[in-house]
Write an enzyme that holds these catalytic residues in place. Sequence first.
Site, PDB file in Angstrom:
ATOM      1  CB  CYS A  98      -0.919   0.004   1.223  1.00 39.61           C
ATOM      2  SG  CYS A  98      -2.024   1.430   1.256  1.00 39.61           S
TER       3      CYS A  98
ATOM      4  CB  CYS B 235      -1.343   4.009   8.077  1.00 44.59           C
ATOM      5  SG  CYS B 235      -2.417   4.611   6.748  1.00 44.59           S
TER       6      CYS B 235
ATOM      7  CB  CYS C 142      -0.633  -0.035   8.283  1.00 51.18           C
ATOM      8  SG  CYS C 142      -1.467  -1.277   7.272  1.00 51.18           S
TER       9      CYS C 142
ATOM     10  CB  CYS D 109     -18.231   0.104   9.648  1.00 50.67           C
ATOM     11  SG  CYS D 109     -17.062  -0.633  10.802  1.00 50.67           S
TER      12      CYS D 109
ATOM     13  NE  ARG E 214     -17.569  -5.181  14.184  1.00 52.42           N
ATOM     14  CZ  ARG E 214     -17.995  -4.304  13.286  1.00 52.42           C
ATOM     15  NH1 ARG E 214     -17.153  -3.563  12.626  1.00 52.42           N
ATOM     16  NH2 ARG E 214     -19.282  -4.192  13.027  1.00 52.42           N
TER      17      ARG E 214
END
Length: 322
Positions: free
Chosen positions: A53, A57, A60, A189, A261
């Site tokens: 990617c 971040c 990550c 979400c 969650r």
Amino acid sequence: MSIRNNWTHAEVAKIYNSPLLELIYQAQTIHRQYNNPQEVQVCTLLSIKTGGCSEDCAYCSQSVKYQTGVQVHKLLDVQEVLTKAQEAKHAGSTRFCMGAAWREVRDNRDFDRVLDMVKGVNDMGLEVCCTLGMLTDTQAEKLKEAGLYAYNHNLDTSEAHYDSVISTRKYEDRLHTLENVRKAGISVCCGGIIGLGETDQDRISMIHTLATLPAHPESVPVNALVAIEGTPLENQKRVSVWDMVRMIATVRITMPQAMVRLSAGRLEMPTVEQAICFLAGANSIFAGDKLLTTPNPAFNDDKAMFELLELQPRESFKEYVN
Ligand code: SAM
Ligand code: DTB
Ligand code: SF4
């Protein structure tokens, strides 16, 4: 108490800073008014495109900027994904979430393939969720047409702390994608991660941003950082269960109808800690032995936890009680 979108920062801070047992009691009281406290949604995650990617971040495992040892894998075939979804359904999951290590969706054959995956999973009667990075309004509409139920796109942290975690996109970009998802009629979400070096003020600000969106997200994942070797955050200390509890309870009180969650970080949490999180208003988990790239509790351990705590898996497509 009615659903409010006009929380002030000070009100959220007051809730977050309440004495812990008082906070848990208030959260559980509100939880019982809006939800069945015995019911927990079971979701399964699958990484459909892993690693490589272009974003940076800092938490990550899948960013090209860090050497994390994650095996890069191109977009999976539709059939492979449908087989995994079927397995998840048999194991008792009602929501299937497909994650791709993309900065944003591009209008190409890969996106067409994801649309086919969405159609196939929806046809199985599962709630389909995707997390694919940034979306335009037309891409969101196409996903909706294909049968997408929910889209995960996390704010991750406060606007103030954002730049120290991610430099390749802006907070506004995230908010803009969330608007596109909402406009397309897809369930939102959106949550975040704790343990990124943020302060309590940052945590309060993130919750305040979520709770003052024009409509609350239908689900709010609270992740504890899984510190990944090779990332800038590799040496971050594991967050304490009490920090998770404060987050979960504040999210529950300010957004009473949301599915909250208990997401990344469960592997290190004994059942007693998870039970306190459920008491504080969490009512959803990811099941299956893998999240996207990191391990998650074994199926049998979660089964034993559900039996011990007498929790019931929530049915799919269930409407809100109120
Ligand atoms: N690339 C897309 C994006 O960033 O929106 C989708 C996949 S991304 C991995 C989904 C979410 O997983 C992130 O927004 C973050 O909240 C969470 N996440 C990623 N790595 C994590 C980690 N090491 N610990 C906890 N949560 C993590
Ligand atoms: C979310 O909030 N947590 C999930 C899901 N949404 C996509 C992802 C957790 C990822 C944990 C790190 C990993 O397995 O790579
Ligand atoms: Fe890419 Fe998403 Fe990981 Fe950021 S969190 S590096 S956007 S896969």
